[in-house]
Design a protein around this motif. Structure first.
Motif, PDB file in Angstrom:
ATOM      1  N   ALA A  89     -46.735 -55.268 -46.005  1.00 55.57           N
ATOM      2  CA  ALA A  89     -47.568 -54.223 -46.575  1.00 55.57           C
ATOM      3  C   ALA A  89     -49.003 -54.568 -46.228  1.00 55.57           C
ATOM      4  CB  ALA A  89     -47.363 -54.169 -48.077  1.00 55.57           C
ATOM      5  N   SER A 131     -45.920 -53.235 -62.264  1.00 52.29           N
ATOM      6  CA  SER A 131     -47.131 -52.632 -61.730  1.00 52.29           C
ATOM      7  C   SER A 131     -47.270 -52.884 -60.234  1.00 52.29           C
ATOM      8  CB  SER A 131     -48.348 -53.158 -62.484  1.00 52.29           C
ATOM      9  OG  SER A 131     -48.307 -54.558 -62.487  1.00 52.29           O
ATOM     10  N   GLN A 152     -45.055 -46.023 -52.040  1.00 54.83           N
ATOM     11  CA  GLN A 152     -46.209 -45.579 -52.839  1.00 54.83           C
ATOM     12  C   GLN A 152     -47.507 -46.091 -52.240  1.00 54.83           C
ATOM     13  OE1 GLN A 152     -44.549 -47.311 -56.476  1.00 54.83           O
ATOM     14  NE2 GLN A 152     -44.776 -45.325 -57.456  1.00 54.83           N
ATOM     15  N   GLN A 153     -47.498 -47.372 -51.883  1.00 60.75           N
ATOM     16  CA  GLN A 153     -48.693 -47.973 -51.303  1.00 60.75           C
ATOM     17  C   GLN A 153     -49.088 -47.246 -50.020  1.00 60.75           C
ATOM     18  OE1 GLN A 153     -50.291 -51.031 -52.659  1.00 60.75           O
ATOM     19  NE2 GLN A 153     -51.789 -49.860 -51.518  1.00 60.75           N
ATOM     20  N   ARG A 172     -50.541 -61.863 -54.941  1.00 61.60           N
ATOM     21  CA  ARG A 172     -49.607 -61.445 -53.897  1.00 61.60           C
ATOM     22  C   ARG A 172     -50.334 -61.371 -52.574  1.00 61.60           C
ATOM     23  NH1 ARG A 172     -44.755 -58.329 -55.881  1.00 61.60           N
ATOM     24  NH2 ARG A 172     -44.627 -57.786 -53.708  1.00 61.60           N
ATOM     25  N   THR A 174     -48.080 -43.008 -58.641  1.00 62.04           N
ATOM     26  CA  THR A 174     -47.230 -43.556 -59.686  1.00 62.04           C
ATOM     27  C   THR A 174     -46.822 -42.473 -60.684  1.00 62.04           C
ATOM     28  OG1 THR A 174     -49.245 -44.161 -60.839  1.00 62.04           O
ATOM     29  CG2 THR A 174     -48.124 -45.912 -59.631  1.00 62.04           C
ATOM     30  N   GLU A 211     -64.234 -50.935 -56.183  1.00 59.69           N
ATOM     31  CA  GLU A 211     -63.574 -51.107 -57.485  1.00 59.69           C
ATOM     32  C   GLU A 211     -64.573 -51.264 -58.624  1.00 59.69           C
ATOM     33  OE1 GLU A 211     -62.285 -51.986 -54.805  1.00 59.69           O
ATOM     34  OE2 GLU A 211     -60.285 -51.136 -55.020  1.00 59.69           O
ATOM     35  N   MET A 227     -56.738 -58.081 -60.044  1.00 60.47           N
ATOM     36  CA  MET A 227     -57.649 -57.919 -58.940  1.00 60.47           C
ATOM     37  C   MET A 227     -58.419 -59.204 -58.778  1.00 60.47           C
ATOM     38  SD  MET A 227     -59.093 -54.196 -59.095  1.00 60.47           S
ATOM     39  CE  MET A 227     -58.027 -52.784 -59.028  1.00 60.47           C
ATOM     40  N   ARG A 228     -58.777 -59.487 -57.542  1.00 63.27           N
ATOM     41  CA  ARG A 228     -59.326 -60.816 -57.308  1.00 63.27           C
ATOM     42  C   ARG A 228     -60.824 -60.880 -57.564  1.00 63.27           C
ATOM     43  NH1 ARG A 228     -56.972 -61.740 -51.599  1.00 63.27           N
ATOM     44  NH2 ARG A 228     -54.825 -61.118 -51.917  1.00 63.27           N
ATOM     45  N   ALA A 276     -55.824 -42.437 -55.917  1.00 62.39           N
ATOM     46  CA  ALA A 276     -54.528 -42.357 -55.228  1.00 62.39           C
ATOM     47  C   ALA A 276     -53.435 -43.084 -56.007  1.00 62.39           C
ATOM     48  CB  ALA A 276     -54.640 -42.933 -53.824  1.00 62.39           C
ATOM     49  N   ASN A 277     -53.775 -44.215 -56.627  1.00 58.32           N
ATOM     50  CA  ASN A 277     -52.746 -44.964 -57.347  1.00 58.32           C
ATOM     51  C   ASN A 277     -52.188 -44.168 -58.520  1.00 58.32           C
ATOM     52  OD1 ASN A 277     -53.096 -46.999 -55.586  1.00 58.32           O
ATOM     53  ND2 ASN A 277     -53.604 -48.572 -57.089  1.00 58.32           N
ATOM     54  N   GLY A 294     -50.450 -57.463 -50.111  1.00 57.74           N
ATOM     55  CA  GLY A 294     -51.345 -56.332 -50.209  1.00 57.74           C
ATOM     56  C   GLY A 294     -51.025 -55.390 -51.343  1.00 57.74           C
ATOM     57  N   LYS A 295     -49.937 -55.635 -52.062  1.00 55.55           N
ATOM     58  CA  LYS A 295     -49.637 -54.743 -53.170  1.00 55.55           C
ATOM     59  C   LYS A 295     -50.618 -55.001 -54.306  1.00 55.55           C
ATOM     60  CE  LYS A 295     -44.807 -54.418 -52.083  1.00 55.55           C
ATOM     61  NZ  LYS A 295     -43.486 -54.940 -52.397  1.00 55.55           N
ATOM     62  N   ARG A 296     -50.931 -53.928 -54.985  1.00 49.18           N
ATOM     63  CA  ARG A 296     -51.899 -54.078 -56.066  1.00 49.18           C
ATOM     64  C   ARG A 296     -51.200 -54.531 -57.326  1.00 49.18           C
ATOM     65  NH1 ARG A 296     -55.368 -48.729 -54.589  1.00 49.18           N
ATOM     66  NH2 ARG A 296     -54.927 -49.063 -52.413  1.00 49.18           N
ATOM     67  N   VAL A 297     -51.791 -55.424 -58.020  1.00 52.00           N
ATOM     68  CA  VAL A 297     -51.207 -55.935 -59.247  1.00 52.00           C
ATOM     69  C   VAL A 297     -52.185 -55.644 -60.365  1.00 52.00           C
ATOM     70  CG1 VAL A 297     -50.236 -57.932 -60.364  1.00 52.00           C
ATOM     71  CG2 VAL A 297     -50.173 -57.764 -57.884  1.00 52.00           C
ATOM     72  N   ALA A 298     -51.715 -54.897 -61.345  1.00 50.70           N
ATOM     73  CA  ALA A 298     -52.614 -54.507 -62.416  1.00 50.70           C
ATOM     74  C   ALA A 298     -53.170 -55.734 -63.104  1.00 50.70           C
ATOM     75  CB  ALA A 298     -51.865 -53.643 -63.423  1.00 50.70           C
TER      76      ALA A 298
END
Lengths: 934, 191
Positions: free
Chosen positions: B173, B96, B102-103, A16, A88, A570, A26-27, A83-84, A19-23
């Motif tokens: 974002a 996810s 939230q972000q 993505r 959540t 990370e 991670m790159r 924070a995540n 900037g959203k984190r995707v479980a």
């Protein structure tokens, strides 16, 4: 590693860009990322100190750890590493721990303020279907307490109950309804005793003191601890005084008001070990107390700190309900969960002490502070808790940031039949600080000078010693004052605003970590230990006992490790929840975590760094000193093309051992005086802060609204400015609550009237002013990368700043916190009556007409600015002891050059008659010195 | 809790089937007829992200969205909202993928200890769904029922403003400087 390694199928197609984190996406390419590629990100020169060739300004000079900075994360605005989990809803707090087959525990509490427990009959409750275990005080006779010198608590009442809400018994049942029902079936017979509610009455002899300390008991009073300290030359005070201030203050008790009520889950695992889940700031003390009370060795207990929903000092004692859960779980053979309702949180309390404080300040004809006299009577409630320390902090933390001609403190902490007071953000220092900062405002008014200049001309310099012997290292007080003066446009506003609008200043001073560990000699064990472990894929696991209570300690520790090893954040994982896996740590109190744990973590990371550099040096055939780290590569500083990847160096140094393991520790340097109580208030560094607050006061109703705050805090070095600003603004919020609305109200019969958030008034978003956080970086020579604390110190100045601003707005000083509208209106009416005014809008506002002294002060502070800057940058390393401003030689202790300079920790007989309110505790003798003591 | 024995005046509760669409999934559980929604959500449907802070509607930690409106689940009888669509903090993210709100809370320091965060997230999400362009005053009014003891609200308001910009489409974002986003080798060749 295979070239074609793909961590997750199709990951690159699905990255993505928003900037959203995707479980799982991670790159990082291969595990241990950065592995074998020759290219890397450029060093972020904005975050490399200028003395190391970068662009980061260092106005306060360099730091010995600067050479390990890699520009990776330190100094950058970093979201909390957890924070995540929090956004959540996956963060697990005390009540979120749900074990299979759990029981619900309830605690039966005393309805009386003070009573002897004559009998407890649990038979009816035990018969109720669904009740699995019942326990009373006989099951746990051992005493515990957070301080080894004052162990005065039991899991449940053994002989007496000491306040309404004190624990008497507990039950565990299959559900909450049954447990509550069973709690009502327990029959307790009490013999009611005469309670003490007024702390002033706690100073008197009574028939039945709340606790009995045997030969050390002071008379037959309820005095738990008394302190006397006298330093400097007080003999000539009367002759030299030009301005004198005497303020008698009353502070109400304040609760932490954390949003998460206490909760605990206890489970004895199949091997007979206790697994205790609790939101604790200080798991290690709970661990010790559990071991004592349950009579189980510490290694058979695993204390698991859950996420902590706010602590602020209120979750740092070992608590009786933690023992109750463990006892019930042991009896029942099943896990037991106890969760408090909000009312119970107020019964446990441990909030700020209700206090009566009297402050006297003398200033001489040069506007130097020749005398400081503090008398603090603090109401400890039913138990000692941290009270021993609080009794000292109320005085000794007032000895800086100003240079004093003399200092005199008398303090007493008394037991009363209220929920126990304890440690709360700004422990012990807040109330006195408010009183003296308001006193200085008054002195400035009497001398007709600007209160900011009065402060600027009386500051202790960096690398100096206070009158009681605290070693001050870095000191950003001057910059803090100057920055808030500038930011708030002070000179255009002070004493120039119309009626109802005011501006005020306040300063703060706080410890950054307590100098002495409570439970051991720092020469034997260190304050903090951190273990690092790096496995073959390059991920770093940090084991620390530092309790993250939301302040971001895990983030700080991860940051410094990532910084030294030049790894993305990370790749660093902090494991700090379990006492089984984390080294012993004293936990999160006295603002010690950043300073001590981050220092220990840097130590461990340096050990790893050295191993990596040696390995890389061997591969490259280069001397390790010539190598630097950056972004998962190790290369020759002058020629970045000659280098190896982090992973290659790691694998080389892991030959034969599998994983790299290192340990780092922090201990304080030797410091402090030798007088009794010299250790209280000692810290390896101190934080400084200055706030300016603007208020609107409605003169018709007495309602105060704080509109603007300029908040400058010297935190040494902001490892994470985002978190530091959060701490500053949050401190403002909590301090504003205390000064404007929060109070624990005890009625005429001593009953707590507002144990809930409806009537205990925490400021909402509408009450918050616009806070401008200003971070001052004075670069502490011993702090991790120069950092000091930022969690507690920023709370102190907001109280006096608001009180002073209210005076500026309406010309009335109110020495009774909180400044609720009724009190303000009463003070306004009184003043109107005195001036024979009918309309509050005719009230005169204070004005300022500078005296000649003002010019002198400005000159003196200009001279001192040079002195301070030289000392801060270590260009002048000569000793500086408090007293130089009064003509003493900085190199010799004052007592050796001035015969009248006193250092005394006990009143002599001639002083006994004119000690203050709290000082009168010294008129009683200890039992061991009394003929025929009880 | 403290005080003399008392006899409950409330008639004994009956067990009944409670159902609702919780975070997009139909849930059917057995609950007491006098249960509050908070207990049903936490104890029966596994939504432990809904927090219990005060039990009397003063802290806002238990805020959930019921048919699009933020409500205090500790003051809501489960029976009364049977059959409703309920969104808790667990239902904000899309799988996810964190929701913008939230972000932004994570990136702008809107969450410190995190206990009040679920309530704030729901309250602000409800605001943004109705009004993606709120003024500071409107934001303050939306979260006035929520207590936060850590942040002093300022960074929370900033987080909501940042999320509002994403909702409006004014901003993407923004990747925080968290290294996960800032990885310098997004698709570098491997050697």
């Amino acid at each position: 590693m295979s070239k074609d390694y793909v961590q997750q199928a199709g990951m690159n197609k699905d990255v993505r860009v928003d900037g959203k984190r995707v479980a799982g996406k991670m790159r990082f390419n291969p595990p241990g990322s950065g592995g074998s590629r020759p290219e890397m990100a450029e060093r972020d020169m904005e975050f490399i100190p200028e003395l190391e060739g970068g662009n980061e300004a260092q106005p306060a000079g360099g730091h010995f750890q600067d050479k390990y900075r890699t520009g990776t994360t330190v100094g950058k605005r970093t979201p909390l590493v957890d924070a995540n989990a929090k956004v959540t809803g996956q963060a697990w707090y005390g009540d979120d721990v749900r074990l299979a087959n759990e029981l619900i525990g309830r605690i039966i509490r005393s309805p009386y303020h003070y009573a002897r427990v004559k009998s407890v009959d649990t038979s009816e409750a035990e018969k109720l279907p669904g009740v699995i275990a019942v326990s009373t005080g006989v099951d746990a006779p051992s005493q515990f307490g957070v301080l080894p010198v004052t162990k005065d608590e039991h899991a449940m009442a053994v002989e007496k109950v000491r306040h309404v809400g004190d624990l008497v018994a507990c039950v565990a049942a299959v559900d909450e309804e049954t447990a509550r029902h069973a709690a009502r079936l327990i029959k307790i017979e009490y013999e009611v005793l005469d309670p003490v509610h007024d702390p002033k009455k706690g100073l008197l002899d009574v028939d039945e003191p709340i606790h009995w300390r045997g030969p050390y008991h002071i008379g037959s009073t309820n005095v738990q601890k008394r302190v006397f300290q006298e330093f400097g030359d007080r003999g000539s005070l009367e002759d030299t005084t030009q301005a004198f201030h005497n303020g008698k203050w009353k502070f109400m008790g304040v609760n932490h008001g954390f949003t998460e009520p206490h909760a605990v889950v206890a489970h004895w695992d199949p091997n007979g070990r206790l697994q205790l889940y609790t939101p604790q700031q200080v798991p290690h003390y709970a661990h010790r107390a559990l071991s004592t009370v349950l009579e189980v060795p510490m290694h058979q207990i695993n204390v698991i700190r859950t996420f902590v929903g706010g602590g602020f000092g209120g979750k740092s004692d070992p608590f009786p309900h933690e023992m109750c859960a463990a006892i019930l779980a042991r009896k029942a053979g099943r896990p037991v969960r106890i969760t408090f309702d909000r009312e119970e949180v107020f019964w446990v309390n441990r909030g700020r002490h209700p206090s009566h404080i009297e402050v006297k300040i003398n200033a001489n004809d040069e506007a130097k502070i020749s005398g400081f006299e503090i008398d603090a009577l603090i109401d400890g409630g039913g138990f000692a808790s941290f009270g021993h320390v609080t009794s000292y902090y109320n005085g000794v933390l007032a000895t800086a940031p100003y240079e004093l001609g003399s200092f005199h403190y008398t303090g007493a902490r008394v037991w009363t039949n209220k929920p126990a007071s304890g440690a709360m953000r700004g422990h012990g220092a807040v109330n006195t600080r408010c009183a003296i900062e308001v006193g200085l405002d008054d002195i400035a008014e009497k001398l007709k000078v600007d209160p900011v200049d009065l402060r600027l001309a009386n500051l202790l310099p960096p690398h100096s010693k206070t009158i009681t012997g605290f070693r001050i290292t870095s000191n950003g007080m001057r910059q803090a004052l100057e920055r808030v003066r500038e930011g708030s446009n002070w000179s255009e506003k002070f004493r120039k605003l119309p009626l109802g609008k005011g501006i005020g200043i306040g300063c703060g001073f706080f410890i950054s970590g307590s100098g002495l560990p409570i439970h051991w000699d720092p020469h034997n064990f260190p304050h903090a230990t951190v273990h690092l472990q790096i496995d073959m894929d390059g991920g770093v696991t940090v084991h620390t006992g530092a309790a993250d209570i939301g302040q971001g300690s895990s983030t700080a520790v991860a940051q410094v490790v990532a910084e030294v090893l030049a790894l993305p954040l990370e790749m660093v994982h902090v494991r700090s929840h379990e006492s089984d896996t984390s080294p012993v740590d004293l936990g999160s109190y006295s603002s010690r975590v950043t300073f001590m744990n981050a220092n220990a973590a840097i130590g461990a990371a340096l050990e790893i760094r050295e191993k990596l550099l040696n390995a890389a040096g061997e591969i490259l055939d280069v001397e390790p000193e010539k190598l630097v780290l950056n972004d998962r590569r190790i290369y020759v500083k002058r020629d970045p093309t000659i280098g190896v990847s982090y992973l290659d160096a790691l694998h080389k140094s892991q030959e034969d051992i599998g994983a790299l393991i290192a340990s780092g520790a922090y201990r304080t340097p030797p410091m402090g005086g030798i007088h009794k109580g010299a250790a209280a208030g000692l810290a390896p560094a101190y934080s400084f802060s200055a706030y300016v607050a603007e208020v609107d006061v409605d003169v018709d109703t007495g309602q105060i609204k704080c509109t603007n705050v300029w908040a400058a805090h010297d935190c040494g070095k902001a490892l994470n400015p985002l978190a530091v600003e959060g701490q500053i603004i949050g401190s403002c919020h909590m301090g504003l609550g205390q000064v404007l609305s929060e109070q624990m109200v005890y009625g005429r019969t001593g009953h707590l009237q507002n144990p809930n958030f409806l009537e205990y008034k925490i400021p909402s978003v509408h009450e918050m002013p616009n806070v401008t956080p200003i971070i001052i970086e004075s670069c502490d020579p011993e702090g991790p990368f120069g950092a000091k604390e930022a969690g507690e110190g920023p709370l102190l100045p907001i109280l006096p700043a608001v009180v002073n601003a209210v005076y500026d707005a309406i010309g009335v000083r109110i020495n009774d916190l909180p400044l609720t509208p009724d009190k303000v209106w009463a003070a306004i009416s009184k003043k109107m009556k005195k001036l024979k005014l009918d309309d509050p809008r005719d009230l005169p506002v204070p004005t300022l007409d500078f005296s000649e002294l003002q010019k002198k002060l400005e000159e003196r502070s200009n001279e001192h600015r040079l002195r301070d800057s030289r000392r801060q940058r270590m260009e002048d390393t000569g000793p500086y002891l408090n007293g130089v401003l009064f003509g003493l030689d900085p190199t010799l202790p004052p007592e050796e050059q001035d015969e009248t300079w006193k250092i005394s920790v006990k009143p002599d007989s001639s002083q006994l008659d004119n000690l203050g309110l709290a000082g009168s505790a010294w008129t009683k003798k200890e039992q061991r010195h009394m003929a025929g003591g009880k | 809790m403290v005080g003399e024995d008392f006899v409950s005046m409330i008639p004994a509760a009956q067990s009944e089937i409670w159902y609702g669409e919780v975070n997009g999934q139909t849930k059917e559980v057995i609950a007491k007829s006098n249960s509050i929604l908070l207990d049903v959500l936490r104890d029966k449907t596994g939504c432990l992200g809904v927090k219990r802070g005060c039990d009397m509607g003063t802290c806002g930690c238990c805020t959930v969205m019921i048919d699009g409106e933020p409500r205090l689940s500790c003051l809501t009888m489960a029976h009364d909202v049977s059959g409703s669509k309920i969104t808790t903090v667990e239902g904000l993210s899309d799988g996810s993928h964190l929701a913008p709100i939230q972000q932004c809370f994570a990136d702008h320091g809107g969450s410190q200890c995190g206990f009040c965060t679920p309530g704030f997230l729901i309250a602000s999400q409800a605001l943004l769904e109705k009004n993606p362009n709120p003024t500071e005053q409107q934001i303050a009014c939306a979260i006035e029922g929520n207590l936060c003891r850590c942040t002093g609200y300022q960074q929370i308001v900033q987080s909501i403003q940042a999320a509002a910009a994403i909702h409006r489409g004014d901003a993407e974002a923004v990747a925080s400087n968290n290294a996960a986003h800032a990885d310098p080798h997004p698709s570098g060749p491997e050697i």
